[in-house]
Motif scaffolding. Structure first.
Motif, PDB file in Angstrom:
ATOM      1  N   GLY A   1     -48.702 -33.653  11.499  1.00 47.54           N
ATOM      2  CA  GLY A   1     -49.295 -33.559  12.599  1.00 47.54           C
ATOM      3  C   GLY A   1     -49.270 -31.558  12.750  1.00 47.54           C
ATOM      4  N   THR A   2     -49.825 -31.279  11.745  1.00 49.19           N
ATOM      5  CA  THR A   2     -49.877 -29.827  12.109  1.00 49.19           C
ATOM      6  C   THR A   2     -51.216 -29.659  12.006  1.00 49.19           C
ATOM      7  OG1 THR A   2     -48.242 -30.053  10.428  1.00 49.19           O
ATOM      8  CG2 THR A   2     -49.650 -27.920  10.224  1.00 49.19           C
ATOM      9  N   GLU A   3     -52.110 -28.250  13.050  1.00 45.56           N
ATOM     10  CA  GLU A   3     -53.155 -27.636  12.862  1.00 45.56           C
ATOM     11  C   GLU A   3     -54.046 -27.310  12.178  1.00 45.56           C
ATOM     12  OE1 GLU A   3     -56.035 -26.746  16.951  1.00 45.56           O
ATOM     13  OE2 GLU A   3     -54.051 -26.789  16.699  1.00 45.56           O
ATOM     14  N   VAL A   4     -54.627 -27.235  11.042  1.00 44.62           N
ATOM     15  CA  VAL A   4     -55.166 -26.149  10.065  1.00 44.62           C
ATOM     16  C   VAL A   4     -56.415 -26.130   9.896  1.00 44.62           C
ATOM     17  CG1 VAL A   4     -52.940 -26.459   8.402  1.00 44.62           C
ATOM     18  CG2 VAL A   4     -55.349 -27.583   8.058  1.00 44.62           C
ATOM     19  N   PHE A   5     -56.884 -25.249   9.465  1.00 35.86           N
ATOM     20  CA  PHE A   5     -58.770 -24.828   9.843  1.00 35.86           C
ATOM     21  C   PHE A   5     -59.092 -24.287   8.700  1.00 35.86           C
ATOM     22  CE2 PHE A   5     -55.533 -23.222  14.099  1.00 35.86           C
ATOM     23  CZ  PHE A   5     -56.796 -23.979  14.009  1.00 35.86           C
ATOM     24  N   ALA A   6     -60.565 -24.658   9.169  1.00 36.16           N
ATOM     25  CA  ALA A   6     -61.216 -23.726   7.311  1.00 36.16           C
ATOM     26  C   ALA A   6     -62.664 -23.028   7.912  1.00 36.16           C
ATOM     27  CB  ALA A   6     -61.663 -25.768   6.556  1.00 36.16           C
TER      28      ALA A   6
ATOM     29  N   ARG B   1     -44.769 -25.110   2.831  1.00 34.06           N
ATOM     30  CA  ARG B   1     -44.025 -23.849   1.652  1.00 34.06           C
ATOM     31  C   ARG B   1     -43.978 -22.581   2.779  1.00 34.06           C
ATOM     32  NH1 ARG B   1     -43.213 -25.345  -3.946  1.00 34.06           N
ATOM     33  NH2 ARG B   1     -43.263 -27.500  -4.386  1.00 34.06           N
ATOM     34  N   MET B   2     -45.087 -22.314   2.788  1.00 34.14           N
ATOM     35  CA  MET B   2     -45.911 -20.965   3.477  1.00 34.14           C
ATOM     36  C   MET B   2     -45.969 -20.705   4.735  1.00 34.14           C
ATOM     37  SD  MET B   2     -47.364 -19.611  -0.414  1.00 34.14           S
ATOM     38  CE  MET B   2     -47.264 -18.127  -0.124  1.00 34.14           C
ATOM     39  N   GLY B   3     -46.282 -22.600   5.397  1.00 33.66           N
ATOM     40  CA  GLY B   3     -47.036 -22.207   6.523  1.00 33.66           C
ATOM     41  C   GLY B   3     -48.156 -21.749   7.200  1.00 33.66           C
ATOM     42  N   CYS B   4     -48.824 -21.943   5.457  1.00 32.02           N
ATOM     43  CA  CYS B   4     -50.808 -21.706   5.182  1.00 32.02           C
ATOM     44  C   CYS B   4     -50.955 -22.624   6.244  1.00 32.02           C
ATOM     45  CB  CYS B   4     -51.076 -22.441   4.263  1.00 32.02           C
ATOM     46  SG  CYS B   4     -52.631 -21.711   3.292  1.00 32.02           S
ATOM     47  N   ARG B   5     -52.141 -21.886   7.187  1.00 29.35           N
ATOM     48  CA  ARG B   5     -53.051 -22.325   8.281  1.00 29.35           C
ATOM     49  C   ARG B   5     -54.014 -22.635   8.216  1.00 29.35           C
ATOM     50  NH1 ARG B   5     -50.015 -22.388  13.460  1.00 29.35           N
ATOM     51  NH2 ARG B   5     -51.165 -24.269  13.811  1.00 29.35           N
ATOM     52  N   LEU B   6     -55.094 -21.644   6.776  1.00 25.30           N
ATOM     53  CA  LEU B   6     -56.313 -22.216   7.058  1.00 25.30           C
ATOM     54  C   LEU B   6     -56.612 -22.136   5.650  1.00 25.30           C
ATOM     55  CD1 LEU B   6     -58.892 -20.575   7.725  1.00 25.30           C
ATOM     56  CD2 LEU B   6     -58.480 -18.302   7.589  1.00 25.30           C
ATOM     57  N   GLN B   7     -57.413 -23.276   4.989  1.00 25.09           N
ATOM     58  CA  GLN B   7     -57.913 -22.857   3.792  1.00 25.09           C
ATOM     59  C   GLN B   7     -59.384 -22.461   3.811  1.00 25.09           C
ATOM     60  OE1 GLN B   7     -59.019 -26.020   0.092  1.00 25.09           O
ATOM     61  NE2 GLN B   7     -58.594 -26.881   1.357  1.00 25.09           N
ATOM     62  N   MET B   8     -60.172 -21.817   2.701  1.00 21.21           N
ATOM     63  CA  MET B   8     -61.286 -20.744   3.278  1.00 21.21           C
ATOM     64  C   MET B   8     -62.196 -21.170   1.268  1.00 21.21           C
ATOM     65  SD  MET B   8     -61.149 -17.125   4.641  1.00 21.21           S
ATOM     66  CE  MET B   8     -59.743 -17.219   3.076  1.00 21.21           C
ATOM     67  N   GLY B   9     -63.607 -21.438   1.597  1.00 20.50           N
ATOM     68  CA  GLY B   9     -64.261 -21.468   0.234  1.00 20.50           C
ATOM     69  C   GLY B   9     -65.665 -21.626   0.444  1.00 20.50           C
TER      70      GLY B   9
ATOM     71  N   MET C   1     -67.810 -24.135  10.005  1.00 15.97           N
ATOM     72  CA  MET C   1     -65.816 -23.815  10.338  1.00 15.97           C
ATOM     73  C   MET C   1     -65.318 -25.087  10.773  1.00 15.97           C
ATOM     74  SD  MET C   1     -64.658 -20.069  11.830  1.00 15.97           S
ATOM     75  CE  MET C   1     -66.088 -19.736  13.233  1.00 15.97           C
ATOM     76  N   THR C   2     -63.895 -25.259  11.187  1.00 12.34           N
ATOM     77  CA  THR C   2     -63.297 -26.754  11.949  1.00 12.34           C
ATOM     78  C   THR C   2     -62.771 -26.012  13.008  1.00 12.34           C
ATOM     79  OG1 THR C   2     -61.220 -25.630  10.775  1.00 12.34           O
ATOM     80  CG2 THR C   2     -62.759 -28.400   9.902  1.00 12.34           C
ATOM     81  N   ASP C   3     -63.278 -26.601  14.380  1.00 14.86           N
ATOM     82  CA  ASP C   3     -62.465 -25.915  15.568  1.00 14.86           C
ATOM     83  C   ASP C   3     -62.635 -23.949  15.925  1.00 14.86           C
ATOM     84  OD1 ASP C   3     -61.258 -25.614  17.899  1.00 14.86           O
ATOM     85  OD2 ASP C   3     -59.047 -26.414  17.108  1.00 14.86           O
ATOM     86  N   ALA C   4     -63.606 -23.587  15.468  1.00 12.60           N
ATOM     87  CA  ALA C   4     -63.547 -21.859  15.821  1.00 12.60           C
ATOM     88  C   ALA C   4     -62.564 -21.194  17.053  1.00 12.60           C
ATOM     89  CB  ALA C   4     -64.767 -21.955  16.041  1.00 12.60           C
ATOM     90  N   ALA C   5     -62.755 -21.707  17.772  1.00  6.73           N
ATOM     91  CA  ALA C   5     -62.413 -21.702  18.766  1.00  6.73           C
ATOM     92  C   ALA C   5     -60.483 -21.592  18.334  1.00  6.73           C
ATOM     93  CB  ALA C   5     -62.688 -21.940  20.751  1.00  6.73           C
ATOM     94  N   GLY C   6     -59.610 -22.569  17.939  1.00  4.89           N
ATOM     95  CA  GLY C   6     -58.864 -22.665  18.263  1.00  4.89           C
ATOM     96  C   GLY C   6     -58.085 -22.119  16.820  1.00  4.89           C
ATOM     97  N   LEU C   7     -58.700 -21.308  15.704  1.00  7.33           N
ATOM     98  CA  LEU C   7     -58.637 -20.279  14.854  1.00  7.33           C
ATOM     99  C   LEU C   7     -58.621 -19.193  15.230  1.00  7.33           C
ATOM    100  CD1 LEU C   7     -58.552 -19.329  11.810  1.00  7.33           C
ATOM    101  CD2 LEU C   7     -60.179 -19.677  11.196  1.00  7.33           C
ATOM    102  N   ASP C   8     -60.114 -18.229  16.407  1.00  6.52           N
ATOM    103  CA  ASP C   8     -60.178 -17.451  16.508  1.00  6.52           C
ATOM    104  C   ASP C   8     -58.609 -16.631  17.734  1.00  6.52           C
ATOM    105  OD1 ASP C   8     -61.240 -14.704  16.877  1.00  6.52           O
ATOM    106  OD2 ASP C   8     -62.168 -16.385  19.218  1.00  6.52           O
ATOM    107  N   ALA C   9     -58.134 -18.492  18.194  1.00  9.04           N
ATOM    108  CA  ALA C   9     -57.060 -18.208  19.251  1.00  9.04           C
ATOM    109  C   ALA C   9     -55.789 -17.824  18.202  1.00  9.04           C
ATOM    110  CB  ALA C   9     -57.005 -19.141  20.136  1.00  9.04           C
ATOM    111  N   LEU C  10     -55.624 -18.035  17.256  1.00  8.23           N
ATOM    112  CA  LEU C  10     -54.478 -17.811  16.438  1.00  8.23           C
ATOM    113  C   LEU C  10     -54.236 -17.317  15.668  1.00  8.23           C
ATOM    114  CD1 LEU C  10     -51.455 -19.585  15.293  1.00  8.23           C
ATOM    115  CD2 LEU C  10     -53.793 -20.513  12.824  1.00  8.23           C
TER     116      LEU C  10
END
Length: 407
Positions: free
Chosen positions: A217-222, A189-197, A20-29
């Motif tokens: 400047g958007t914070e997104v996660f994986a 387009r869709m406010g997508c904040r997470l990519q998985m794979g 994961m990238t920034d697990a704490a950040g994704l968890d909080a979001l």
């Protein structure tokens, strides 16, 4: 780490998390809002196979935990082909083939996800919608500036090809840029904040995260999943008879059920967690079974997995067919069949039913005593089976059975 969000707790408990990238950040979001997340699927064939099922289930878990799945069809990237960990370039497909494959693939996702217009309903989009409209020079100027060739050459998927001195075309090299651009577009387009794979996509996904951060400047996660292998080290979904396809028209429901029923004892618990919705305490009870009783857990796995992908009726019919075939010696209607006009050689019959991938494999099966016709062991690879108007039961080993039917 103790997760606060339902999403990461669910993924962690069931064994989906590898990186994961920034697990704490994704968890909080994920604990604060609905997170739109996506996985891309290139339409390289009319059906996905079981090797892609963990990604489909990942989208299902996203929805189950109150978030929004985005299924991205690679109508655009499918024209290039993902070179990740491939020995050679994929064969280029026509637009007509790509569109036909996408139409076929859509039918599977509806079995696993709820689509609609609600805030957590799944949606399906095609990246051809934006990739086909790109102009080369503006794309180079606006997007290319954010990609480092030095870094791209360092990705394992690229280094593997270069270290082996295998050709990597400029077309394929651009794939990771296009995948990164997909994330940027979905974010806009869709406010997508997470990519998985899968874990093999880590480098491509990180590119997209860097692009979204640097361009907008958007914070997104994986989140990536581990490579799913069987207990004997084999690749998930690969069998001697070929790929285990998800589409009904590519693989009969009985064969799909039988694939899960044949799970190694050591994999039962892992597969129940990944590929069924059974509660974790029930899975713990089933995987603790020993001896012959573990077969009951395998039947539960086969029933649950088949019902999810092919429907409850198909699962019930497959289970009943298996019971009658193995316990009573009957020939069920759901067994794989091969229509034969007049006669057929035993080698051709084994290949035609999908029990062997080649004639050589069929001959080795016969030589090892693994082939039977109507319960009788076959010793002669030149045997010709004459059809007299009645079905003939053909078996490969103890677990694979099919019918030759008069045409």
């Amino acid at each position: 780490m103790t997760y606060q969000s339902d999403l990461l707790r669910l993924l962690d408990e069931r064994g989906y998390i590898h990186q994961m990238t920034d697990a704490a950040g994704l968890d909080a979001l994920a604990a604060q809002q609905i997170v739109p997340g996506y996985i891309g699927f290139d339409p390289t064939a009319p059906s996905l196979h079981v090797g892609s099922l963990v990604q489909i289930m990942l989208l299902r878990r996203l929805q189950q935990s109150g978030h929004k799945p985005i299924v991205l069809m690679g109508g655009g990237t499918g024209k290039v082909g993902d070179p990740s960990f491939k020995d050679e370039a994929r064969k280029l497909m026509t637009v007509e083939t790509i569109n036909a494959n996408i139409a076929s693939l859509k039918t599977v996702f509806a079995k696993f996800l709820k689509f609609g217009d609600g805030p957590t309903d799944a949606v399906m989009v095609d990246n051809a919608e934006w990739l086909d409209k790109l102009e080369y020079l503006p794309f180079l100027r606006d997007i290319g500036q954010y990609f480092s060739i030095n870094r791209m050459l360092g990705f394992d998927s690229v280094k593997l090809r270069l270290d082996r001195e295998q050709s990597l075309s400029f077309l394929e090299f651009n794939y990771m840029i296009l995948q990164g651009y997909d994330f940027l577009e979905l974010s806009r387009r869709m406010g997508c904040r997470l990519q998985m794979g899968g874990s093999d996509q880590w480098g491509n996904i990180v590119n997209g995260i860097d692009l979204a951060r640097r361009a907008d400047g958007t914070e997104v996660f994986a989140v990536t999943t581990p490579l799913i292998t069987t207990a004997d080290g084999g690749k998930m979904g690969k069998t001697a008879a070929g790929a285990v396809w998800l589409n009904e028209d590519a693989l009969p429901a009985y064969d799909y059920w039988q694939f899960w029923r044949n799970t190694d004892d050591r994999d039962v618990g892992k597969f129940l967690r990944l590929f069924t919705d059974l509660p974790l305490d029930e899975i713990a009870r089933l995987e603790a079974l020993e001896g012959a009783e573990i077969n009951q857990a395998k039947i539960v796995l086969a029933n649950e997995a088949t019902a999810m992908c092919r429907g409850a009726d198909a699962a019930t019919l497959a289970a009943d067919t298996a019971r009658r075939t193995f316990e009573e010696g009957a020939s069920g209607d759901a067994l794989p069949t091969l229509a034969v006009s007049g006669s057929v050689g035993i080698v051709d019959a084994l290949v035609g039913l999908g029990f062997c991938a080649s004639k050589g494999e069929a001959r080795r099966l016969i030589a090892g005593g693994g082939a039977r016709v109507d319960g009788e062991k076959v010793a002669d690879e030149t045997l010709v089976i004459e059809m007299d108007g009645n079905p003939v039961r053909l078996s490969a080993g103890k677990k694979h059975h099919g019918l030759l039917t008069p045409n």
